[in-house]
Every structure is written in structure tokens, then in C-alpha cells.
Design a protein around this motif. Structure first.
Motif, PDB file in Angstrom:
ATOM      1  N   ILE A   1     123.332  10.102  87.539  1.00 11.97           N
ATOM      2  CA  ILE A   1     122.951   8.780  87.028  1.00 11.97           C
ATOM      3  C   ILE A   1     121.526   8.500  87.491  1.00 11.97           C
ATOM      4  N   SER A   2     120.587   8.531  86.563  1.00 12.04           N
ATOM      5  CA  SER A   2     119.170   8.444  86.944  1.00 12.04           C
ATOM      6  C   SER A   2     118.404   7.600  85.941  1.00 12.04           C
ATOM      7  N   PRO A   3     117.229   7.100  86.322  1.00 14.89           N
ATOM      8  CA  PRO A   3     116.378   6.389  85.369  1.00 14.89           C
ATOM      9  C   PRO A   3     115.658   7.385  84.472  1.00 14.89           C
ATOM     10  N   GLY A   4     116.130   7.561  83.265  1.00 17.31           N
ATOM     11  CA  GLY A   4     115.531   8.532  82.356  1.00 17.31           C
ATOM     12  C   GLY A   4     116.261   9.857  82.399  1.00 17.31           C
ATOM     13  N   ALA A   5     115.717  10.836  81.679  1.00 15.90           N
ATOM     14  CA  ALA A   5     116.328  12.162  81.595  1.00 15.90           C
ATOM     15  C   ALA A   5     115.280  13.209  81.891  1.00 15.90           C
TER      16      ALA A   5
ATOM     17  N   GLY B   1     123.565  22.308  71.135  1.00  9.73           N
ATOM     18  CA  GLY B   1     123.748  20.907  70.805  1.00  9.73           C
ATOM     19  C   GLY B   1     124.234  20.109  72.002  1.00  9.73           C
ATOM     20  N   SER B   2     124.205  18.795  71.880  1.00 10.24           N
ATOM     21  CA  SER B   2     124.586  17.891  72.958  1.00 10.24           C
ATOM     22  C   SER B   2     126.042  17.469  72.832  1.00 10.24           C
ATOM     23  N   LEU B   3     126.735  17.447  73.965  1.00  9.08           N
ATOM     24  CA  LEU B   3     128.127  16.991  74.046  1.00  9.08           C
ATOM     25  C   LEU B   3     128.965  17.624  72.933  1.00  9.08           C
ATOM     26  N   PHE B   4     129.603  16.787  72.090  1.00 11.27           N
ATOM     27  CA  PHE B   4     130.527  17.328  71.089  1.00 11.27           C
ATOM     28  C   PHE B   4     129.854  17.632  69.751  1.00 11.27           C
ATOM     29  N   GLU B   5     128.525  17.480  69.663  1.00 14.46           N
ATOM     30  CA  GLU B   5     127.839  17.713  68.393  1.00 14.46           C
ATOM     31  C   GLU B   5     128.112  19.096  67.805  1.00 14.46           C
TER      32      GLU B   5
ATOM     33  N   ASP C   1     127.216   6.420  81.184  1.00 13.34           N
ATOM     34  CA  ASP C   1     127.683   6.496  79.797  1.00 13.34           C
ATOM     35  C   ASP C   1     127.947   7.924  79.340  1.00 13.34           C
ATOM     36  N   LEU C   2     127.181   8.888  79.852  1.00 14.56           N
ATOM     37  CA  LEU C   2     127.411  10.262  79.416  1.00 14.56           C
ATOM     38  C   LEU C   2     128.803  10.723  79.819  1.00 14.56           C
ATOM     39  N   CYS C   3     129.174  10.494  81.075  1.00 18.46           N
ATOM     40  CA  CYS C   3     130.503  10.918  81.527  1.00 18.46           C
ATOM     41  C   CYS C   3     131.595  10.167  80.773  1.00 18.46           C
ATOM     42  N   ARG C   4     131.382   8.864  80.545  1.00 24.16           N
ATOM     43  CA  ARG C   4     132.366   8.083  79.791  1.00 24.16           C
ATOM     44  C   ARG C   4     132.523   8.639  78.378  1.00 24.16           C
ATOM     45  N   SER C   5     131.414   8.933  77.724  1.00 26.01           N
ATOM     46  CA  SER C   5     131.469   9.470  76.355  1.00 26.01           C
ATOM     47  C   SER C   5     132.187  10.809  76.312  1.00 26.01           C
TER      48      SER C   5
ATOM     49  N   GLY D   1     121.848  12.907  82.836  1.00 23.74           N
ATOM     50  CA  GLY D   1     122.599  12.674  81.613  1.00 23.74           C
ATOM     51  C   GLY D   1     121.774  12.184  80.443  1.00 23.74           C
ATOM     52  N   GLY D   2     120.737  11.389  80.713  1.00 26.38           N
ATOM     53  CA  GLY D   2     119.898  10.918  79.628  1.00 26.38           C
ATOM     54  C   GLY D   2     120.439   9.704  78.915  1.00 26.38           C
TER      55      GLY D   2
END
Length: 508
Positions: A246-250, A223-227, A263-267, A257-258
Motif C-alpha cells: 500500500i503506497s502513494p503511487g505505483a 495483463g493486469s489482475l484478471f484481464e 483496493d488491489l487486494c480487495r479487487s 499495487g497502483g
């Protein structure tokens, strides 16, 4: 380059498969297929070249038929080796049956995965499993654009392992485990380890890394992150070397990060607070945007969840062109069609321009769950060399914060302090001058900080051996320099606090 098909990965080391992993481990150790054994066989230059994915020196050093040379050519250099030669070293038929090896022609075998010796923090002989050609991970290490590839040991993973606090804990969580390096470290001091990843292939490889290293199995969840975290679960330690690019797209799961921007690191940071037990640590590597018109330190302070102390260290900053080039090269895009490379470069700069991003920072983020009514958040830039491992330095940083919070100036003057180990004093001034222009205290361990102090601060630090209270030391200094002791006691606690916070003085 890139990975092999999932069907050719070794079978999960469960039940009757565990004995094959154990026997393979015994065979590898018996042949001295260890970090020390490789250094002795290859020599320092060839060994260092392997870490840069350069194989020619190691090929030249393994022309013989000793068992260790066979294993190096098989697992590290990914060369087919005669079946009979491998059979003298490994349980070759069992390795073929369980998928560690595959047949290559009529009488040769080849490795299905990269198996690389890795020295544990306590001198343990471990092995990191990764996809073929991907043992060296990150920022130009592999040049792979395989979306689901699983990397091995890279600079980022060893950095995170080095800064992680290693006190015994009940439960640890490794988010985005990859090849299982952080989970392997955590298994040495955590009763229970949970490891998650969006890529099921990464979970498979993590299981192999743990089994081949003789470590306890982890609770592996997809799963992704805390899921994958279940309701009500909390941890004493959370670690993550996430796909922070940090990129355009995943495009590449292993690094991108996607989510939009950082935002991924912040989340990740914001979501960790509620999963930590009191006094628990969450430690991450991260990238963050430097946005026009916005203070980057304020941006990071806004990420810190309520109820947590934080220590955030920016280690490096790159402008957007350097950053885009770094990660385009990481994927090997510079070796492909020039028009496609230019289009991807353009897309990266378009993304940054739309978000008003001028640069990208990289560094470490450590949270600690605290019951304090006023948590402490330190955000600093420290691009200078440090001494790894830093886990104890990180733990001590937060312990000193607790001490300073609990002691007002009056209590501080009643306290006893010791000068930390390996602190040196430097005096800067004109030759022949009676007094130095300024005095610098410098650490030779840990963060290796340097700080300016006045003559009182230097004299105070120099006599701190734990025997006298701070107030008594200041009274003696006041008598020596002819100052009013009351005034000296009044103005010096602020300087003492800085010296304690930065690790120059330890409460006795």
C-alpha cells in the motif's frame, strides 16, 4: 543492483531452444548445483548469508576450481569467470548464443540472469531464474528501485507456496507470476497452468524457470489482475502473491499495487469467486488497512465474494511509520538523498492520514467455492509460529467445516472422533492444588493452536479414538463425575464443535 536489459535475457525456451535449457539443467545437476550441494559446499552460515544477500562468506568458500565453485561464483555471486573454466562445466558456447551468459572482456563470461537452486516440496531439484542481484525478494532483500525488476525467491513467495492446497486439479491460475515460483509448484499437480503478469519480462523469466526446472510449459499471458482470463474460463486453483504494498503511487511494478489503499487486494479477492469451480480454492497473500473507526475483521469479511467460504489469517500488524520505513528500505531509498527520502516518507504518511489508516495488516486469504446456502467466513489473528507446509492443514480446515455444517447437535453426538496427531495437554494451577485452574490442549503440528477446555472437554478429547460415539463417551463421563447425562449432552456439543473446527478432533 536491478535488472539487465531485456535484450540480454536468455531467449524464450521454445522449440530448438528447449534442448539448450535441458542440457544446461543436466550440467547444473551433474555439478551438484542443488540446494543440498550448496549447503555441503558452503556450510550452513555461508548458505544462510546468501539468503540475506550477503556474499562475502560464499566468496571465501569458493576460492577453488571445482565445477560447483565455478557455478556458484558465476550464477549466485555474479562474478566474471574465465571462459575456459566455465567450458569445463557448461555448454558455454550454446549458453552464450542463447543468452544465458554474456562475454565479459576477452576471456571471461558472466551470467545474464541469477539462477538459484530451489528444493521442491517433493524433494525435486528446481531452479529459480531472476534478474541479477534480485534473487532474494521483498522487504529489504534487494534494495532495488528498478521499476521493472523481476524478483526471485522471498519469504512471501515461500509462504504462499507452503499454504497452498496441493490436491490434483485440472486447471490452475497464477496471477502476477513474477519469476514463476507458484506456477512451478502448480505444474506438479495441475494438468494445465496459466500464469499472468503485467510485466512481460516476468513472463519471459517464468518460462526460463519452468524450462530449467524440467517442468511443463505454462500458458503465459500478459495483463493486469484478471484481464488475461478469457470469457468462460474457470479454475480449480487460483494463487497470487500480488504487488500488495500500500503506497502513494505505483513506482515499483514488482511490489506496488497502483490502486488506492488496499483496493488491489480487495479487487483480487472479490474477483476470484466467479472464476472458481465448485470446491476450488483461491489463495492469496495480502495487505489490508486498519482504518480509524472501522473493525478490520469486518473490512475483510466485506471482501469475500458470494458463494465462497473464507479463512483469513492476519499474521502481522505494523503501524504506518514502521510500514513506510520497511518499504522505503526495500527500495534502497534510505541510501540516497536524505531530502528525497524524507519527501517520500512524508508522502507515504500523507496518504495514510488522508485515508485515516492507523496500521497495516499482512496475512493469508483462502477462498473455497461452496454450494452451501450459508458460507462460512473465519477472520482471525494468529501471529504465532506455525509449521509449514500448511496446505493439508488448509484443506482439512474446510473439510471440517463441511462436516460441521452437515451435522446438527444430535448428529454430532452420534459421530465418532479421533484426537488429532501430536496434541498435548497442559494443566495450569497452584502447586499442590487438587484441581487445575484450567486445562489447555496444544497442537504441535500445523497451526500449533492452543485452546482452553474444561475437565469434561479434556476427558472427552483424551478418550476419542474413533471407537465410541460422542454421546456414549459423554454418558460415561457423566457417570464418573456424577452429572446428569442429559444436561451434559445438551451443553457439550458447542465445545466439541470448537475442538473439531480448530483441528483438535477429526471426524473418524
Amino acid at each position: 543492483m536491478g535488472g539487465v536489459s531485456t535484450s540480454r535475457l536468455p531467449a524464450l525456451p521454445a522449440s530448438d531452444r528447449l534442448d539448450v535449457a535441458a542440457r544446461l539443467r543436466d550440467a547444473l545437476l551433474g555439478a551438484s548445483f542443488t540446494a543440498d550441494g550448496l549447503l555441503e559446499l558452503l556450510g550452513a552460515p555461508a548458505y544462510a548469508a546468501l539468503a540475506r544477500s550477503e556474499t562475502v562468506p560464499a566468496l571465501r568458500a569458493t576460492r577453488g576450481d571445482r565445477p560447483l565453485e565455478t557455478l556458484v561464483r558465476l550464477f549466485l555471486l555474479q562474478q566474471p569467470v574465465a571462459h575456459a573454466r566455465v567450458a569445463d562445466v557448461l555448454p558455454v558456447d550454446d549458453c552464450l548464443e542463447t543468452g544465458w551468459l554474456v562475454r565479459a572482456g576477452d576471456d571471461e563470461v558472466a551470467a545474464a540472469v541469477d539462477v538459484r537452486p530451489y528444493g521442491g516440496s517433493g524433494g525435486e531439484d528446481w531452479f529459480i531464474v531472476s534478474d541479477l542481484g534480485c534473487a532474494v525478494g521483498g522487504a529489504g532483500g534487494i534494495g532495488s528501485n528498478d521499476e521493472g525488476v523481476v524478483l526471485g525467491v522471498g519469504g512471501a513467495s515461500t509462504t504462499l507456496a507452503g499454504i497452498t492446497v496441493r490436491t490434483p486439479v485440472s486447471a490452475a491460475l497464477d496471477l502476477g507470476t513474477g519469476s514463476g515460483i507458484q506456477a512451478l509448484h502448480a505444474a506438479q499437480h495441475a494438468t494445465r497452468v496459466t500464469a499472468t503478469d503485467l510485466n512481460p519480462r516476468a513472463l519471459h523469466i517464468t518460462a526460463l524457470t519452468l524450462a530449467l526446472s524440467g517442468a511443463p510449459a505454462a500458458d503465459l499471458r500478459e495483463g493486469s489482475l484478471f484481464e488475461p482470463v478469457r470469457e468462460g474460463e474457470t479454475y480449480d486453483l487460483i494463487v497470487s502473491n500480488p504487488p500488495f504494498v500500500i503506497s502513494p503511487g505505483a513506482r515499483l511494478t514488482y511490489r506496488d499495487g497502483g490502486m488506492g489503499g488496499d483496493d488491489l487486494c480487495r479487487s483480487l479477492v472479490q474477483g476470484a469467486g466467479e472464476l472458481l469451480n465448485e470446491g476450488g480454492f483461491a489463495q492469496f497473500l495480502a495487505n489490508w488497512q486498519h482504518v480509524a473507526g472501522e473493525d478490520w475483521q469486518d473490512r475483510l469479511r466485506s471482501w469475500v465474494p458470494r458463494g465462497c467460504d473464507a479463512w483469513i489469517v492476519q499474521r502481522e500488524v505494523q503501524d504506518v511509520t514502521q510500514y513506510a520505513e520497511l518499504w522505503l528500505r526495500d527500495a534502497g531509498d534510505h541510501r540516497g538523498d536524505p531530502a528525497e527520502y524524507q519527501a517520500r516518507y512524508d508522502a507515504w504518511l500523507d496518504e495514510f492520514e488522508a485515508r485515516k489508516v492507523k496500521a497495516v495488516g499482512f496475512g493469508w486469504i483462502t477462498l473455497r467455492r461452496t454450494g452451501s446456502a450459508v458460507p462460512s467466513v473465519t477472520v482471525e489473528e494468529w501471529p504465532h509460529p506455525v509449521e509449514q507446509p500448511l496446505g493439508e492443514t488448509v484443506r482439512a480446515h474446510f473439510a471440517r467445516l463441511d462436516y460441521l455444517r452437515a451435522h446438527d447437535d444430535a448428529a454430532l453426538l452420534e459421530g465418532h472422533f479421533r484426537l488429532a496427531a501430536e496434541i498435548v495437554q497442559e494443566q495450569v494451577g497452584l502447586p499442590g492444588a487438587e484441581d487445575p485452574e484450567h486445562v489447555v490442549l496444544r497442537q504441535n503440528r500445523g497451526m500449533r493452536r492452543a485452546t482452553k477446555v474444561d475437565t469434561v472437554g479434556a476427558g472427552f478429547a483424551g478418550v476419542c479414538d474413533g471407537s465410541l460415539s460422542a454421546g456414549r463417551i459423554l454418558d460415561a463421563i457423566a457417570q464418573l463425575v456424577g452429572e446428569d447425562p442429559v444436561l451434559l449432552r445438551d451443553r457439550t456439543p458447542a465445545q466439541i464443535r470448537v475442538l473439531v473446527e480448530q483441528g483438535f478432533l477429526d471426524p473418524a
